[in-house]
Design an enzyme around this catalytic site. Structure first.
Site, PDB file in Angstrom:
ATOM      1  N   SER A  50      34.468  52.744  37.888  1.00  0.00           N
ATOM      2  CA  SER A  50      35.644  52.118  37.299  1.00  0.00           C
ATOM      3  C   SER A  50      35.285  50.855  36.518  1.00  0.00           C
ATOM      4  CB  SER A  50      36.654  51.773  38.394  1.00  0.00           C
ATOM      5  OG  SER A  50      36.038  50.999  39.397  1.00  0.00           O
ATOM      6  N   THR A 152      38.317  47.561  39.168  1.00  0.00           N
ATOM      7  CA  THR A 152      37.908  46.427  38.357  1.00  0.00           C
ATOM      8  C   THR A 152      37.167  45.381  39.182  1.00  0.00           C
ATOM      9  OG1 THR A 152      39.893  46.753  37.099  1.00  0.00           O
ATOM     10  CG2 THR A 152      38.908  44.577  36.958  1.00  0.00           C
ATOM     11  N   THR A 170      36.213  45.874  33.395  1.00  0.00           N
ATOM     12  CA  THR A 170      36.691  47.170  33.888  1.00  0.00           C
ATOM     13  C   THR A 170      36.557  48.257  32.829  1.00  0.00           C
ATOM     14  OG1 THR A 170      38.579  48.257  34.964  1.00  0.00           O
ATOM     15  CG2 THR A 170      39.083  46.867  33.089  1.00  0.00           C
ATOM     16  N   ARG A 180      44.470  52.312  25.028  1.00  0.00           N
ATOM     17  CA  ARG A 180      45.223  51.575  26.042  1.00  0.00           C
ATOM     18  C   ARG A 180      44.418  50.350  26.505  1.00  0.00           C
ATOM     19  NH1 ARG A 180      44.130  49.984  31.677  1.00  0.00           N
ATOM     20  NH2 ARG A 180      46.121  49.772  32.717  1.00  0.00           N
ATOM     21  N   VAL A 181      45.097  49.228  26.586  1.00  0.00           N
ATOM     22  CA  VAL A 181      44.474  48.016  27.102  1.00  0.00           C
ATOM     23  C   VAL A 181      45.231  47.602  28.360  1.00  0.00           C
ATOM     24  CG1 VAL A 181      43.975  45.584  26.643  1.00  0.00           C
ATOM     25  CG2 VAL A 181      43.697  47.282  24.821  1.00  0.00           C
ATOM     26  N   GLY A 182      44.487  47.294  29.399  1.00  0.00           N
ATOM     27  CA  GLY A 182      45.109  46.864  30.649  1.00  0.00           C
ATOM     28  C   GLY A 182      45.186  45.347  30.750  1.00  0.00           C
ATOM     29  N   ASP A 183      45.344  44.869  31.956  1.00  0.00           N
ATOM     30  CA  ASP A 183      45.454  43.431  32.199  1.00  0.00           C
ATOM     31  C   ASP A 183      44.106  42.721  32.157  1.00  0.00           C
ATOM     32  OD1 ASP A 183      44.763  44.911  34.532  1.00  0.00           O
ATOM     33  OD2 ASP A 183      45.139  43.133  35.752  1.00  0.00           O
ATOM     34  N   THR A 203      43.466  43.094  40.217  1.00  0.00           N
ATOM     35  CA  THR A 203      42.999  44.467  40.098  1.00  0.00           C
ATOM     36  C   THR A 203      44.181  45.388  40.381  1.00  0.00           C
ATOM     37  OG1 THR A 203      41.378  46.086  40.906  1.00  0.00           O
ATOM     38  CG2 THR A 203      42.208  44.512  42.504  1.00  0.00           C
ATOM     39  N   GLY A 204      44.047  46.640  39.970  1.00  0.00           N
ATOM     40  CA  GLY A 204      45.130  47.589  40.175  1.00  0.00           C
ATOM     41  C   GLY A 204      45.800  47.967  38.865  1.00  0.00           C
ATOM     42  N   GLY A 206      47.304  47.658  35.745  1.00  0.00           N
ATOM     43  CA  GLY A 206      47.366  46.544  34.816  1.00  0.00           C
ATOM     44  C   GLY A 206      48.720  46.335  34.171  1.00  0.00           C
TER      45      GLY A 206
HETATM   46  C1  SD4 Z   1      43.523  48.097  34.447  1.00  0.00           C
HETATM   47  N1  SD4 Z   1      43.595  46.500  36.230  1.00  0.00           N
HETATM   48  O1  SD4 Z   1      42.926  48.517  33.459  1.00  0.00           O
HETATM   49  C2  SD4 Z   1      42.748  47.345  35.451  1.00  0.00           C
HETATM   50  C3  SD4 Z   1      41.889  48.153  36.307  1.00  0.00           C
HETATM   51  C4  SD4 Z   1      42.212  49.480  36.728  1.00  0.00           C
HETATM   52  O2  SD4 Z   1      43.014  50.798  38.503  1.00  0.00           O
HETATM   53  O3  SD4 Z   1      41.736  50.412  36.149  1.00  0.00           O
HETATM   54  N2  SD4 Z   1      42.930  49.616  37.823  1.00  0.00           N
HETATM   55  O4  SD4 Z   1      44.726  48.249  34.619  1.00  0.00           O
END
Ligand code: SD4
Length: 295
Positions: A50, A152, A170, A180-183, A203-204, A206
């Site tokens: 991940s 992450t 991550t 797609r962009v996360g947090d 983490t989690g 995003g």
């Molecule tokens: C995200 N928080 O991209 C990051 C990491 C992730 O499962 O993959 N969380 O949302």
């Protein structure tokens, strides 16, 4: 009394990453250098599925990476949707130090990395490719809580000079839409550092962290007098409340925060059981199970 140096990071791979960071901290190096070198351990590990090399790809089979870094002067650097570069956090550091900007994305981030001397390589391992091909059979995007019990890597450190820094890196949610962009690369969401107060990382899922500007929220709560633990609890409760209001899928959502304050005190909290985090300071290197809002 201030406990320093101290390093804290997300998930079980944090133990190994902390060790590298802590060695640098003990030598008197800056927190920003320690966290960068620390998370690079995880980025380079193909068995961590991940983060970085070996990360799960997006739905098009492309490994796209997100990372950011923040130091004690509020210098920031980030990259998002970066392909082919094994150490996105190092590119984020270069964005911070070598450009007038704070964030580069996609092809522009790759072009910059190559110009800086980073080497393009294939990041999709045979294992991750196999999983993706299997996923394509029904192609249903379904995030899994605590996937493989690691995710992450976010790392926070207080150095021997009493300064804070953090880094977050991550490969994002497996089988996400391309682009797609996360947090994780977003300052204030996946990471925030205020050297007068404390630092936090997430983490989690995003999308839920971005919705509440999660890491900034944790730091602001610490500024108001909450302990790192209490601040993480408040932030997870805020996300839970918003999920309820929006009738979101709570059962399939995981969120975890870790926080470290200026005194070297730390805390953590998550939505679902199963999130753990690693702490190292003088005489202790330990993995803790975070307490959870739900059972
Ligand atoms: C995200 N928080 O991209 C990051 C990491 C992730 O499962 O993959 N969380 O949302």
């Amino acid at each position: 009394p201030v406990r320093k140096p101290v390093v804290i990071s997300t998930w079980d791979f944090g133990l190994q990453a902390n060790q590298v960071a802590f060695n640098l901290l003990q030598q008197g190096q800056r927190a920003v250098d320690a966290v960068q070198q620390g998370v690079m351990v995880t980025e380079a590990d193909p068995t961590e599925r991940s983060v970085g090399y070996g990360g799960r790809p997006d739905r098009d089979g492309k490994v796209t990476l997100d990372a950011c870094i923040m130091d004690e002067f509020a210098n920031i650097g980030a990259v998002a949707a970066l392909q082919q570069i094994k150490h996105p956090v190092a590119v984020a550091r270069a964005v911070m130090e070598q450009t007038p900007h704070v964030m580069l994305v996609g092809q522009g981030a790759l072009d910059f990395a190559l110009a800086q001397g980073f080497v393009a390589e294939n990041l999709l391992t045979a294992e991750s490719e196999q999983e993706w091909l299997q996923w394509l059979e029904d192609a249903n995007y379904r995030p899994i809580v605590n996937i493989e019990n690691h995710d992450t890597i976010g790392m926070l450190a207080l150095d021997s000079h009493g300064n804070l820094a953090g880094a977050c890196t991550t490969s994002g949610m497996a089988f996400k839409l391309h682009g797609r962009v996360g947090d994780s690369p977003i300052i204030g969401a996946g990471l925030y550092v205020d050297n007068e107060v404390g630092a936090a990382t997430a983490t989690g899922h995003g999308e839920e962290v971005i919705r509440v500007t999660g890491s900034f929220l944790v730091v602001e709560l610490m500024r108001q007098g909450y302990s790192p633990q209490q601040a993480c609890e408040q932030a997870v409760q805020r996300i839970y409340h918003k999920l309820q209001l929006r009738k979101g899928n709570i059962a399939d959502t995981q969120i975890g925060f870790i926080a470290l304050n200026k005194n070297g005190e730390y805390g953590s909290y998550c939505l679902q059981p199963g999130f753990n985090y690693a702490v190292q300071h003088q005489g202790e290197s330990k993995l803790y199970a975070a307490t959870a809002l739900l059972t």
